[in-house]
Each structure stands twice: as structure tokens, then as C-alpha cells.
Design an enzyme around this catalytic site. Sequence first.
Site, PDB file in Angstrom:
ATOM      1  N   LYS A   1     -12.554  27.382  70.941  1.00 45.20           N
ATOM      2  CA  LYS A   1     -12.788  27.349  72.389  1.00 45.20           C
ATOM      3  C   LYS A   1     -11.466  27.355  73.152  1.00 45.20           C
ATOM      4  CE  LYS A   1     -15.966  24.409  74.063  1.00 45.20           C
ATOM      5  NZ  LYS A   1     -17.056  24.961  74.912  1.00 45.20           N
TER       6      LYS A   1
ATOM      7  N   ARG B   1     -14.441  18.506  76.152  1.00 47.53           N
ATOM      8  CA  ARG B   1     -15.273  19.127  75.121  1.00 47.53           C
ATOM      9  C   ARG B   1     -14.498  19.240  73.817  1.00 47.53           C
ATOM     10  NH1 ARG B   1     -19.226  22.833  78.072  1.00 47.53           N
ATOM     11  NH2 ARG B   1     -18.425  22.888  80.185  1.00 47.53           N
TER      12      ARG B   1
ATOM     13  N   GLY C   1     -23.384  22.366  68.769  1.00 49.37           N
ATOM     14  CA  GLY C   1     -24.125  21.134  69.002  1.00 49.37           C
ATOM     15  C   GLY C   1     -23.731  19.971  68.123  1.00 49.37           C
TER      16      GLY C   1
ATOM     17  N   MET D   1     -20.753  18.357  67.890  1.00 47.38           N
ATOM     18  CA  MET D   1     -19.845  17.337  68.391  1.00 47.38           C
ATOM     19  C   MET D   1     -20.088  17.087  69.865  1.00 47.38           C
ATOM     20  SD  MET D   1     -16.471  17.963  66.206  1.00 47.38           S
ATOM     21  CE  MET D   1     -16.517  19.638  66.726  1.00 47.38           C
TER      22      MET D   1
ATOM     23  N   ARG E   1     -16.314  33.764  72.608  1.00 49.82           N
ATOM     24  CA  ARG E   1     -16.019  33.703  71.181  1.00 49.82           C
ATOM     25  C   ARG E   1     -16.730  34.866  70.522  1.00 49.82           C
ATOM     26  NH1 ARG E   1     -19.597  28.239  70.260  1.00 49.82           N
ATOM     27  NH2 ARG E   1     -21.602  29.185  70.690  1.00 49.82           N
TER      28      ARG E   1
ATOM     29  N   HIS F   1     -30.889  25.670  69.760  1.00 54.87           N
ATOM     30  CA  HIS F   1     -30.288  25.136  68.530  1.00 54.87           C
ATOM     31  C   HIS F   1     -30.927  25.760  67.302  1.00 54.87           C
ATOM     32  CE1 HIS F   1     -29.888  22.138  65.261  1.00 54.87           C
ATOM     33  NE2 HIS F   1     -28.639  22.097  65.711  1.00 54.87           N
TER      34      HIS F   1
ATOM     35  N   ARG G   1     -28.948  40.524  28.959  1.00 57.70           N
ATOM     36  CA  ARG G   1     -29.138  39.345  28.094  1.00 57.70           C
ATOM     37  C   ARG G   1     -30.296  39.598  27.149  1.00 57.70           C
ATOM     38  NH1 ARG G   1     -27.970  36.487  33.634  1.00 57.70           N
ATOM     39  NH2 ARG G   1     -29.222  38.315  34.127  1.00 57.70           N
TER      40      ARG G   1
ATOM     41  N   ARG H   1     -25.295  42.148  25.689  1.00 58.92           N
ATOM     42  CA  ARG H   1     -24.801  40.950  25.014  1.00 58.92           C
ATOM     43  C   ARG H   1     -25.711  40.627  23.841  1.00 58.92           C
ATOM     44  NH1 ARG H   1     -24.622  35.395  28.217  1.00 58.92           N
ATOM     45  NH2 ARG H   1     -26.864  35.521  27.891  1.00 58.92           N
TER      46      ARG H   1
ATOM     47  N   GLU I   1     -15.453  33.263  27.661  1.00 64.24           N
ATOM     48  CA  GLU I   1     -16.190  32.192  28.331  1.00 64.24           C
ATOM     49  C   GLU I   1     -15.820  30.819  27.806  1.00 64.24           C
ATOM     50  OE1 GLU I   1     -20.413  32.800  27.679  1.00 64.24           O
ATOM     51  OE2 GLU I   1     -20.025  33.833  25.809  1.00 64.24           O
TER      52      GLU I   1
ATOM     53  N   SER J   1     -15.309  40.560  29.256  1.00 66.58           N
ATOM     54  CA  SER J   1     -16.134  40.277  30.416  1.00 66.58           C
ATOM     55  C   SER J   1     -16.113  38.764  30.601  1.00 66.58           C
ATOM     56  CB  SER J   1     -17.555  40.784  30.186  1.00 66.58           C
ATOM     57  OG  SER J   1     -18.343  40.484  31.311  1.00 66.58           O
TER      58      SER J   1
ATOM     59  N   GLY K   1     -17.272  35.398  31.344  1.00 65.48           N
ATOM     60  CA  GLY K   1     -18.522  34.662  31.537  1.00 65.48           C
ATOM     61  C   GLY K   1     -18.170  33.382  32.266  1.00 65.48           C
ATOM     62  N   THR K   2     -18.063  33.506  33.578  1.00 63.21           N
ATOM     63  CA  THR K   2     -17.494  32.388  34.339  1.00 63.21           C
ATOM     64  C   THR K   2     -18.443  31.196  34.464  1.00 63.21           C
ATOM     65  OG1 THR K   2     -18.097  33.640  36.304  1.00 63.21           O
ATOM     66  CG2 THR K   2     -15.795  33.685  35.646  1.00 63.21           C
ATOM     67  N   ASN K   3     -19.728  31.383  34.174  1.00 63.04           N
ATOM     68  CA  ASN K   3     -20.596  30.202  34.176  1.00 63.04           C
ATOM     69  C   ASN K   3     -20.149  29.238  33.075  1.00 63.04           C
ATOM     70  OD1 ASN K   3     -21.989  31.620  36.073  1.00 63.04           O
ATOM     71  ND2 ASN K   3     -23.737  32.106  34.767  1.00 63.04           N
ATOM     72  N   ASP K   4     -20.112  29.738  31.851  1.00 69.07           N
ATOM     73  CA  ASP K   4     -19.715  28.875  30.751  1.00 69.07           C
ATOM     74  C   ASP K   4     -18.236  28.505  30.834  1.00 69.07           C
ATOM     75  OD1 ASP K   4     -22.226  28.787  29.836  1.00 69.07           O
ATOM     76  OD2 ASP K   4     -21.861  29.752  27.921  1.00 69.07           O
TER      77      ASP K   4
ATOM     78  N   CYS L   1     -19.019  38.740  34.577  1.00 64.81           N
ATOM     79  CA  CYS L   1     -20.474  38.820  34.594  1.00 64.81           C
ATOM     80  C   CYS L   1     -21.115  37.461  34.849  1.00 64.81           C
ATOM     81  CB  CYS L   1     -21.004  39.444  33.309  1.00 64.81           C
ATOM     82  SG  CYS L   1     -20.661  38.459  31.853  1.00 64.81           S
TER      83      CYS L   1
ATOM     84  N   TYR M   1     -14.164  45.650  37.108  1.00 61.62           N
ATOM     85  CA  TYR M   1     -15.484  45.620  37.734  1.00 61.62           C
ATOM     86  C   TYR M   1     -15.992  44.196  37.859  1.00 61.62           C
ATOM     87  CZ  TYR M   1     -17.500  44.821  33.081  1.00 61.62           C
ATOM     88  OH  TYR M   1     -17.803  44.286  31.863  1.00 61.62           O
TER      89      TYR M   1
END
Lengths: 891, 891
Positions: free
Chosen positions: A26, A96, A105, A107, A352, A468, A574, A630, A753, A772, A774-777, A839, A859
Site C-alpha cells: 500500500k 492502516r 482484512g 490486519m 495494487r 471478504h 509405477r 519403474r 531417491e 530421475s 525421486g524427491t518424495n523418498d 519424478c 525434464y
Amino acid sequence: MTQWVYSFGSGKSDGDAGMKNLLGGKGANLAEMASLGLPVPPGFTITTEVCTYFYSHDKAYPESLMSDAMAALAAIESQVGTRFGDRENPLLLSVRSGARVSMPGMMDTVLNLGLNDVTVQGLAVKSGDERFAWDSYRRFIQMYGDVVLEVPHHDFEEILEQYKRKHNLANDTDISAVGWKGIVADYKDLVLRELGRPFPQDPQEQLWDAIGAVFKSWMTPRAVTYRKIHSIPEDWGTAVNVQAMVFGNMGDDCATGVAFTRDPSNGENYFYGEYLVNAQGEDVVAGIRTPQPLSLAARQKDNSPLPSMEEVMPEVYGQLCDVRARLEAHYKDMQDIEFTVQQGKLYMLQTRTGKRTAAAALRIAVDMVNEKLITPDEAVLRIDASALDQLLHPMLDPNVERDVVGKGLPASPGAASGIAVFTADEAEERAKDGSDVILVRIETSPEDIHGMNAARGILTTRGGMTSHAAVVARGMGRPCVAGAGTIQIDMKRRVMIAGGVEIAEGDVITIDGTKGEVMEGRVPTLQPKLSGDFQTVMGWADAARRMKVRANAETPTDAKVARDFGAEGIGLCRTEHMFFDPHRIQKVREMIFADTEGARRKALNSLLPAQRDDFTELFRIMKGLPVTIRLLDPPLHEFLPHEDADIESFAKAAGLTVDRVHRRLNELKEANPMLGHRGCRLGITYPEIYEMQAVAIFEAALKVDVIPEIMVPLITTKAELSKLRKMVDEVAARIYTTKAGVKLPYIVGTMIELPRAALMAHEIAEEAAFFSFGTNDLTQTTLGMSRDDAGSFLPFYVEKGIFAKDPFVSLDQDGVGQLIDMACVRGREARSDLKLGICGEHGGDPDSIDFCERTGLDYVSCSAFRVPIARLAAAQASLRAKKKSAIKAAA
Amino acid sequence: MTQWVYSFGSGKSDGDAGMKNLLGGKGANLAEMASLGLPVPPGFTITTEVCTYFYSHDKAYPESLMSDAMAALAAIESQVGTRFGDRENPLLLSVRSGARVSMPGMMDTVLNLGLNDVTVQGLAVKSGDERFAWDSYRRFIQMYGDVVLEVPHHDFEEILEQYKRKHNLANDTDISAVGWKGIVADYKDLVLRELGRPFPQDPQEQLWDAIGAVFKSWMTPRAVTYRKIHSIPEDWGTAVNVQAMVFGNMGDDCATGVAFTRDPSNGENYFYGEYLVNAQGEDVVAGIRTPQPLSLAARQKDNSPLPSMEEVMPEVYGQLCDVRARLEAHYKDMQDIEFTVQQGKLYMLQTRTGKRTAAAALRIAVDMVNEKLITPDEAVLRIDASALDQLLHPMLDPNVERDVVGKGLPASPGAASGIAVFTADEAEERAKDGSDVILVRIETSPEDIHGMNAARGILTTRGGMTSHAAVVARGMGRPCVAGAGTIQIDMKRRVMIAGGVEIAEGDVITIDGTKGEVMEGRVPTLQPKLSGDFQTVMGWADAARRMKVRANAETPTDAKVARDFGAEGIGLCRTEHMFFDPHRIQKVREMIFADTEGARRKALNSLLPAQRDDFTELFRIMKGLPVTIRLLDPPLHEFLPHEDADIESFAKAAGLTVDRVHRRLNELKEANPMLGHRGCRLGITYPEIYEMQAVAIFEAALKVDVIPEIMVPLITTKAELSKLRKMVDEVAARIYTTKAGVKLPYIVGTMIELPRAALMAHEIAEEAAFFSFGTNDLTQTTLGMSRDDAGSFLPFYVEKGIFAKDPFVSLDQDGVGQLIDMACVRGREARSDLKLGICGEHGGDPDSIDFCERTGLDYVSCSAFRVPIARLAAAQASLRAKKKSAIKAAA
């Protein structure tokens, strides 16, 4: 010396729009508008650094703040020609909040500050409107009482209501000057009673306590929740804007309004807004009075009985249109503005970048490129990739007859079905239990945020497009129908009455936020048709991006969706999902129960034709594109029955005793299955399983033109991959010789992974044609944190800022990122043509995709529905990288 | 061109003792002895590289091998003056395996090779002993038949037994030349019957098939098992030694024997050995005839009725004593030798560094330092640190009366109790079920290895100090009583009769391998008193080492043992062990069930006094030394009851319903507890738990002079540690002010046990005064491998060489080691005085300790009983590092 206070007004400002981090959104834009020569009431901004100082110094201010602010106040006085606290000609101020990003809304704000028993009289004389002066004073006491003194809001409302009942008045506007004076007296009594001291009369005390209250509002629970949902760091802090008051409520030549320079719900290039005559800004946003359209065109379009601003005050409307044009030309983006008209003069109170739906974002971007305001690359960079999600989810089937029981404003697009619930808490609770819920409220307030977040959709019976509920729902990407005035809610009985139908809490309803309709029951949905704008932007994105985008898919349905969404191959198929097919699971289980390799091979052989058909179909859908398969990953116990009835029926079918089944279940039970006998460890100990899968892949590949990429999961050490790659190569040689006599191309690679795999990437790359991630594991092991179990502490961690973001949603670039980076560098050193991809689910998260670009991956692969998001995010990452290297080159 | 064949003999050799990797231990030392001028029958060694070639080329040989070997054979012929295959004066050969390290009895040997129907006649004429010639021929057929032709050994034995029964003869020695001729004919018939072709008559065919058989024996299951137990890599391969035969069985002026240059069981400096007159070497090792003592002194010492070699052939004995002296002076270590006396002439067939008990190793090292053969540092380097384990385990209480039911040779020191079992398979099975077992056998063979490994101790009724059982047991550190001839075993009934007592399988017995005694039932044990030699060597070690050695201990007993063993503090006190105390667990559980922080605090307060007392006692024992206390680590569900009965009694005592308890159990259940809500995650979410522990620590520290080192477990990110360190600092400030008004020193640090913590060490070090590497968890997360679940594949991985060693026993230096190294470097960069240690179980593993030295850690911490091992290993690591840097400096 640090500058804590920045002045603005009268064509010049200390700050500008580039200083959002310091001045808040603001404050920075007020400064910018003032510099542009737009009519901005003069004021000053206390920086966000003061907020940081405030919280790190036990709520004390920097030493020079007071004197700097007083100097800035004097500058306002000299510009406006009034004096703060002056009994005859008092300057009134607004105080303000203003954070880096808008937190609508969340603050606190105090208006009309500077009024007291004396200055109110001066205001009455000067404005020539005693009623206005005392109404302003009571508004001030009420707002200040609530925000600064913490006297409950409803206690003030109660006094007001009592007065109206007593005098039989319907509206606030019916109250006379005398009436307001009496109410002011009652308000002051209330404050005295509640606080044990009178309402503060000293304007300086009022000012500094109001500033303190705004800083404190940064830490209210609702603000904390909002920041959590929107990933806003706590240490950003808020600025405070102190500005000369202008009044939209001094008579019928006054007005206040909010507007978007283009339509925020669909992006149409027309001046979209609402205004109220003789009102203060809060009246529009609160949705208490129904606002009027801005332009005649809009009035006609919405078939509104209310006169438009264009008709009521054509001259000011013309000035406003000029402002609109100047702002768009200047900011080169759609603006969300607030304005007030005081006695025929226009004042700009805010501008804004306007929030918009994803569809609007696309349309605005395309239009602005056509209008030569921005380039295609700028258009690509401007769209919030995550927000595309809104477009990619199902919509109501237009061919199904709708039983519409209520109508409201189409406040946020998309459709959702779920059980109706009437409180935010209930919404959260039922959602936790797995229900889809629609939150139904008369109107929403910041206290409802958690319930809105938990809900599939939001329905309100009061409020407009800028209420809101509407603003928040659009930000969250939840469909919302707002101001559905025909619907009544009985909170006591917890029912809603809509179109003569009584709908109880727990009954299913459907809302269509694109059309503004409410239906009883569940309405079937359809995949969305994507607009031409979408295709245009995607085309620009595809031209701009370097990384390929693939999909994680194993079912034909997902694969088709993925290809339609522009996936350039499959990055993760999978194979275990195929094992869970009810026709196959018995065979899979028999394989697990086999005592000998021979018996295992027999069971596997009976699975082979089905598995081959799976691959054949998938390859056909993905013809000409790479498909990464896989090999079996989960521990074998995942395939076994666990319920007594299932165990019995399996045992019977397999000719085993129940006891034998239980024994094997016990043998296979693991303390930490995530770290157990799974992934390539299965392939090493039971090579016949992977062998069957390899046979199925190669036999399928003989039928369709694809390049199978065989991916070995959970590699810890090069030796595992050597062994398994050799096996795959042998199978390939066998199949291609016996079946075809030809050699088709294929490659073998691995998932990275486990931390050790990343650390040993230089060795593993010798055996792998691709990595590849395996970012989860990899996240689970690097952080030592099980995704399934983190629920008991991870939300707390994110809330307390121990983690900036949930590391399972957005990649932990500091920690996990190091391992990925290391693996890329080491892998490529060992094998320059190593193909690199991701992946894990992070492959569809824009921030993580940006990391992938910077790390040089080839990729990303994500779920089918996120493919467009990934395409856009990848393009944005490319463009940012180019910009960065251009800056570097220039330096 | 690669040299595949190395000749030795007549004072010169192609190889030497330094070429063990290429020539194997036996071949290298034969070459060395020949070069020293000792009487070694000439021969040649086919290198281990040929073995590697053999296995990587489908069991084919390198091209030039045949011609090289023939040249070497010609050299033997010219030295011995006989010709291979000559009908009048035939050269006979032995063909023996020889790997880098000794694998006693694991691989195959063929003696007397070169005999056939023709050469046997030449041998008869030349030796003048027809009976000897035909006995030699039948031995050859039997051995070759077994090893090369794979005709079952017992089929030959059966023919021999039948013959003896038929002719009513008791011993082999009673069989005449004619008898042997008949037996040879029967043997040849057996071979023809079994194989369908006659016993090979061509000496060249015999030679090459025997060489092939030796190479093939590298891969027999027993050899594979032995390598697995002793961590010998498969790709080392074996060499093959072809050597001219000498005969200890040509008459009473012939003999064969084995000896140690010092006593291998206690290290005493006296010539220890056994010999047999008129026998071949195998006769001694097999333990069929009871061997005679070497020296008169030994005969007198053992009170043996059999005449010693010193008495029977004094001149040759004198030569042998010379050889002993020369070998010790040359090798500067105790040697294990084999010799044969043929017609009064001594021949050396083998020398190698002698295996010894840990006690003997210490004594020999100390003696050799005193004899100025080696330096104290060399002494330290020479002792196998792991083997000290033998000395550190309980011995039988000498004050308890023993009910000795049998006596044998004290073949391997130490004592053990357990149930008697009579087969190796049974031993393995019962041990798996958790029983302590003593394996009781008439004699052991390489087929028994797995059972010996599973047993607590080994008892045989036949065989000497150098029998298979004795050698293997010493190597494994298992107590062993060998040749307990008074004990009879009835395998059919599965009982042993000892001292008139019948002991059935499953009954408990005790053996004392230090004294050679067998007791019925369980005999109480005592902690060992460590010898003066031990103290001397430890003194040298302490002088040589850089790293400190601490213990992982939480009970007073363990802490005392640790301090007695020289621990220099506690590196890991696991506070949760204190929570499991039966008097406290109810309170702990109530704390877990508390619904509010207040209720949790109440339960914790009632635990506080006990926890404080724990620390006070521990601090007293460790007075003056650092004590590292890890705050609560395991997930809360570990403390909860899981059996129905426990659940009920807990619920009753806590005033909860069983249903409520089940609900909470369900809430706390985790899919992967190892990666769940544990470690500092508990401290973050329930700060009151850690707060109570901090209070207990500081209140205890006020009473005793220690420096508490407070260790926060499972840190993932700096923010966790900041928060918790702040809490600890606040508690310290409070306690030290309210209770004492003084400030005592303490430090706060963290475990590095997650990959992310290692990666972010530079940040975490800003909050940590020390890092202690928790390598158990760090291994689990880095490798993505749960220790509890790895049993289903890890042994297979080690067996197949996918992992060189079990990474939970010996640190994965390639993978996990990188993270440790990185954390050390980054941590020290951020904080130069950062203290670094290790407290995973690897802290007691010599190889891992060597890594810790190279990585620059300040200390290692291990279980109390392994402290001496760690002290020695740390010294060896220091010495190796010094040597390395000296070499580097010189270069």
C-alpha cells in the site's frame, strides 16, 4: 542512519513502487501514485523495518522514529492546511497496515483519528455538518475502541442497536446529530467502564497507540493463519500508513468505491467496480449495503436497478477513467484501486496489482500482449502457475439438468459438491474426517479462514464480488458463490432454506462459482475445456522453456489426460499399480507365497500377459514419446490381504491354511517399511520378478514405436544397478532375438531417491543412462521424516517457521537440493550425456521447478493434471534464468 | 606380459613374502623361506590372478599358463633329479591352494600326484618299500577321487573298512603291500563305476585337473561361508602351489609336524608343537592319531607318555630349533610352521604368521618389545583390536566349586554356558531362537562353520590344539575345549556321557576354554582380570593415540565398567532407558496420556526427582569427566503398553478406560517410527519434556563436578536447535540462579544423524558446541535401510559382495563417510572450536575408528566392553596416520 519514515503527497514522494519490501504494498503504491501526480491525500509510511525492530526489541520503537514521524506529520499539515489536534481546523488521519503482499482484512485499520470532544466541534463547524462530525466521532470511538482498546465490537453495536430500537429507527442514516452525540456519550461510558479510564482525548496518544495496534495486529491468530496458508514469512512484518483523511460520507456529492481496471473474474477489458454514495470505504467491502455499478455499461449488463457512477457523477467518473488509463499504462498490469470522492473531488487511496482468477490472468495477459503493453515472455512470467490449477479441475456437466435452489454472484470460478456446513470449525473438522464440505455463511470474516481453506467451496448469502468471501476464495482457488440473498440460514437449527427446500447440515449441495448457482445434491462434473487464451499462453510458454515436461501416469486414462495437457512422455509409470488390479492380485499373492523360485516364476508367468498388455496400451497412447517404467517398488506385504475375511478368502483360493498366510504376513511385517525390503532390493533377492517385468516391457515395445526407459528404484550402490542392468540387457537380447531378430533402442537408468545414491552418483552414473530424482523418498530419507507420520508435528513446524514450507509440497532446496545438485554434477562428470529428471511430486510445484531449471535438469515429471502448471512454471524458470545470466553478462 | 607362474627352491625364488596378494600366503612364504636358504622342496605358484582370470573367462586359463608351468616343472625336475611321470624315478607333486589369508581346511589339496599303475612300481623300487608305494597310490586315488573326480569320500572309506573287517585288522598300518594293491584295485573299480571311465593314468591330466579343482574349491559353499564370516572379498581368489612331494611316512626315520614358534594360546616364549612319526601332514591336522610333543620340556609339562621329537630325533630337532630362531628373527613375529622329515632330512612346507589368542598376542607383543625385536608402536599396530573382545568377556568364577565332568585341551580361552547341541544346524536354529548353545561334536569340519559361529562355545572329543575346531574357535573368539576324549557322544540318542553323567541335547553345560574343562549345568562367571601385558599394551596405545575414547552408558554398572576400562567420559547417555524403569513407566505413560500441557507437566514433575538422582549417580561415577546426555529420543509409543493385559492394568492404575488407551495407542501408531515423531521433534512439540530433563541435569550438576554436555537428538534444521538451546539456557539460568547463585559450565550440542543435518552443518554449528555423529541412524537414513528390517536382504547383499561389509557393523565410509566428512569440514568452518565425536555403534569398530581418525574427530564413544578395543584401534589409527603423513612428507 536508517530512514524509518517515508513521506508521500503533492506530486512527490520519498518512496516508490519498487520499495514494497520496505514500505509494504500500500505505502509503496501510494508513493508511486503521488509521484505520478494522481490525487493522493498526503501521508507517510512507517517502514516494515520498524515492525521487525518492534518485535525484536520487546515492542519498543527506534529512537528517532517519533521525531521523524512528527516532521512528516507537519508536512501533511502544511499540504492540507489543517493541524492535527487543532480545535478549529483539525487534521484527521487514517492509520492502516500495509504488508509486502496484500492480506485482505487480516490486519487493523483506524479511521478519523484525531477526533476528540473538542476537535469534533471544529469538524462540525468546518464541514457545516454537525451530524457528519458526530457520526465520524462515534465511528472513530468504535473503531479505535475495538482495535486499540480491545473493547468488544459488539458492545458498541449493542448500544447502537438499542438506540435504534428505542427511537424506532431502521437505519444508521436515520440517526440525527443529537442522536450521535448521545451515542458518543454512551460509547465513552462503555470505554470508561471496560477500561477504568476515559477514552483518550490526546491526539498524539491516539496516534501512537493506533500505530502500535497495527504493528500488534501482525501477530493476531488470524493473521498467522493467513500467512501460513499463503506461505508468507513472519519476519516480513507490516508497514503502517498514516494519511490525511478524506471523506466519502459528507453528503451526496461524496462517494467511495473500489474498482478493477479489468474484470478480475474473466479478464474482460472493461472498467469493473462498485461504489456507494455518501459512504466510507469500509461500507463497500463489508457488503452491508449493496453497492452500485461503476459504468452504465456494467449496469445494463447486470440489469441493475441502481444508477451507475457514470450517470450519477459523470465528471468524477471521467477523472476516474483517466486514472484507470494512466495506471494501466504505468503499471502495465490490471490494477485493483480504491477511491473516495469528497465533495465532488476524487482521491485515490490505493492501487495494487489486482488479484484475478486464472482465467482472467490468461485473458489479461493475452490482451495486454495484443495491446503491446507487454511481451509474450512478460505475459508468461506474470501468470501464477499454481493458479492454473483452478482451470484444470472438473466443472459441472452443462448437459445435466440442474436443480438450482439459489442464485448469487459468480465470485470465484469452478464448481464443487460437498456437505453443507455452517461454521468454519465444523468445516475443518468434517474435512479432516475426509468429507468434501461446502462452507455456507451469511458472510465470512477473517476468523473463518481455516474453514474456507478446508472447504471445497464457499457460499455466502450477503456481500459482493469484492466481499471478504469473494476475495479470499479467489486467492485460494476455491469456487465461491457470494451474496445469494434468496437463501436463508437458520444457525440455531443448522439448516438453510433455499428455493423452498430445507437443507440440513450434512446434506450434499453443489455450487457453481462460475455461474453463481447453488444446487441441491451432487451434480456430475466434466473435464474443463481450456480457453484459447490458455492455449496461446501455453504456446508462448513452450517457446520459452528449456526443460521437457512429462507426466507420472500408469493408467490409460491418466496417460490420455497427460498427453492432452501437453505431456512430452511419461516420467514415471509405477508398475505396482497394475499389480493391484483385482483380477491379478490373487496371482501376485500366490507369487509372494511361493516357496521356490520355480513356483514364483510360474505365478509370474501367469501375470506376464496382463502386464505386457498394460505396457502395450500405454505405449500406444504415448507413441513416439519416451516412457519411463519403474520396476516393482513397494514391499511385498503391501500386496497381501490384511483383513480377516480377505485372508480367509485368499487362503481358500490359493489352497493354503489361514495359519500359513498369517505366518507369511508376520514374516513380511516390517518395522519401517519405507526403509525395508523394497525397490531394487526385491529385484536383487527375487530377480525373477524384475525379469518378468522386463520381458513384458520388451515384448510390448516390439509392437509399438516407443523408447522404453527402464528405471530401477531405490538404488543404494552401483553394484545393485550393475547386476540388474545386466539382467535387463540379457532379457532384451533374448526377446529381441527370439521374437524379432531386431534390436530396438531402450535405456536403463535409476531413481536417485536415497542420500547415498546422490553421494555416489559418480559411480552409479557409470551404469545409468538417466537419473530421475525421486524427491518424495529423497525428502523422507534426507530429513529423516516419514510423510505418513509427519502429520503429528509438521504443521506445527510450518506454523512456527521451523520450516518455511512443507518440504513434501515444495522441495527443501537448502538440504535435499544440495544432494540433487551434487548428484547432477557428479553424474554428468562421469557420463556427459546422462539424462536428468525429477519424478517426485515436487515435479509439479513451481518453486521446485525453478530449482530444477537452475540445477540443469532435462525434464520434470508430474501428475497429469499439473502438466500445464509445470509447462508454465518451466517456462518462467527458463526466462528467469535467462534474465539472470543476461544481468551477469552485463556486469 | 603378465607372469602367471612363480618358481621357488634351492636358495632362490621369483617371489617373496611381500607378494601375498599375488602368490597367496603359502606361496609367498615358501618363496621367502627358499630365498632364506631354508630347506624347502622346490615348486612353483600359479598366481591368484589366474584364479580371477579363470572365473571371469568361463573357467579358462590364460594362454601362456601351460607352457610357463611346464618350464617351472622342468626346473623342479632338475633340482630334485626325478622326472614327472618317469616310470623308474617318478617325481611326485603336491597341489595345494593358498589364498592371501589362511582359510584353514576350506579349500582342497591333492598329494602324491603323478602316481599311476606304472610309476607306483618305480616308486616301490626306488623307495625300496612296496607297501609305502601302494599306500601312497591309494591315498592319491582317494584324495584325487574325492577332490577332483567328486567320488564321495565315504565310498573309499567303506572299501577300506570292509577290507579291515574282512582281514580282521585294527589299523591302517596293519595293512600290507598286497593289501594296499587290492584296495587300489577296488578304488579304481569304484571310480570306473561312478564315473564310467577309468581313473586317469596320465600325470599331465592329473596335474591340470587337480589345479582346476583347487581353483574351483574357492567357490564351494563352505569357502563362501568362511569368507562371509571373515569378511574376505570374493575377488581375491586363491593361488595354487605345485611342489615336489616329500614323505613323512616312508618309515621311522620320517615324521611330520606342525609347530608355533611361541605358544599360540598364551604367548609363552617356548617352542610349541606336535609331530607324528611315519605319517603324512594330514594325519596331524585331522586329529586321528594323538600327536606327540615336540620338546622334552613340553612333554614333561603336559605329563605326556609319548616321547618328544627332541628325544626321538635330536639332530633334526636341533635343525628345527635353528629354523625357528631364523624365522622369528626374520619375520619378527610368531610363526606357524609345517615340516616333514623324510629319511632323516628336514623339509619346511609352510610358514605363516601364527594365529593366536588375544592374550597370546599381548604377551608376544610385550615380550618382543622387551627382546628388542619390535618397538612399542609396532607392538600396538600388531594386535588385532577386535580380538581383545575375547579378554573382555566374563570368565568362570574361580571361587565357585566346579562339577567337572570332562577334560580336554584348552583350545580357545574364555568360558561359556549354554544348552548342549550335537549338530551345526541345530546350533544355528536354537541360537536363532535366542538360546545360548554349546556345539558338541566328535570333531568339527569346515561344514560345521555356521554352527560354530552361532554357538557360544565349542566342545570336541577328538583332535588337538591345531585341530580344525581349535583353530577356527580361536579365530572366532569362541571358547573351545578340544579332544575331551573321556566324553562319549551318542548321536542316535542325542546324548553325551561325561563323567558317568548322561547329558541330553538341550541340557545346560559350561565349558572353560582356558582350562579345558567341561561342567554340567551353568557355572557363574566373573569379569576378567586383565593381564599386566594388557595394561602395558594399553599404556603404549594411550601414548600413541590422539582421539579420546568415551563410553555409551546410562546405568551405573555400565558406567563403572567403562571407567575401569579406561573410558574418558560418557559420549552417550540415553535418557529414555531411565524412563523404562518399572517404577517410572506408569508416570511416563500418564504423561503421554495427559490432555493438557499442565497435566503433562504434573506427570513430568513426579518423574523429576528420579531422573535427577540418575544423573547425580552417573556424574559421581564419572566425576571430573565430560558426560554427554541425550534428551529423550524414541517416539512416545515405545513407552506404551501393547499387550492386552498390560493395557488393562495400565488403564486401571491411570484411571482411564481401556478404550481410551486403545484410542491413544492408535493415534500414536506410526507407519515408519524411525522417521516419525521422535527426537527433538518431541522437544519442539512438547517442550515441557525436555525442560524437565534439563532441570534434572542442572540440579544434578550442582552436586557433582562434571561438565554436562546436553545433546539434542535428530536435528534436521538449525531452527530446531536454536529453539531448544534457548530453552536449555533459560533453565540453566533459572536453576543456577535460584539454587546456587553460581554459573556452572555446560555446553549444548547435537547429534548429526540425518543427512540433512550433515548437509546443513555450517548452519547448525552456529548453535552447537559439539557434533556427535549418530551413525546408526545416519546409516539408516543415508542408505534408506532400516536396521530392524534389513535382515531379509542384507546378509544376501554381503554374501554377494554388493556391500563389502554390513554397514551397521562397519561404517559405510564411501557413502555415510562423505556426509560425516562434509559435516566436520562445514561445522569447523562455522565454528573452529566445534567438538566432534561419534556415538553410533561404529564407535567400537576398528575400521570405523580408523576413519574417525582420518576425518579428524576428537573422540569416539562405544559400549563399555569395547572401550579397550577402541583405545587400541584409535592408537593404531593414529600411528597409521602418522606413518602416512611421514611418507607424504618424505615424498
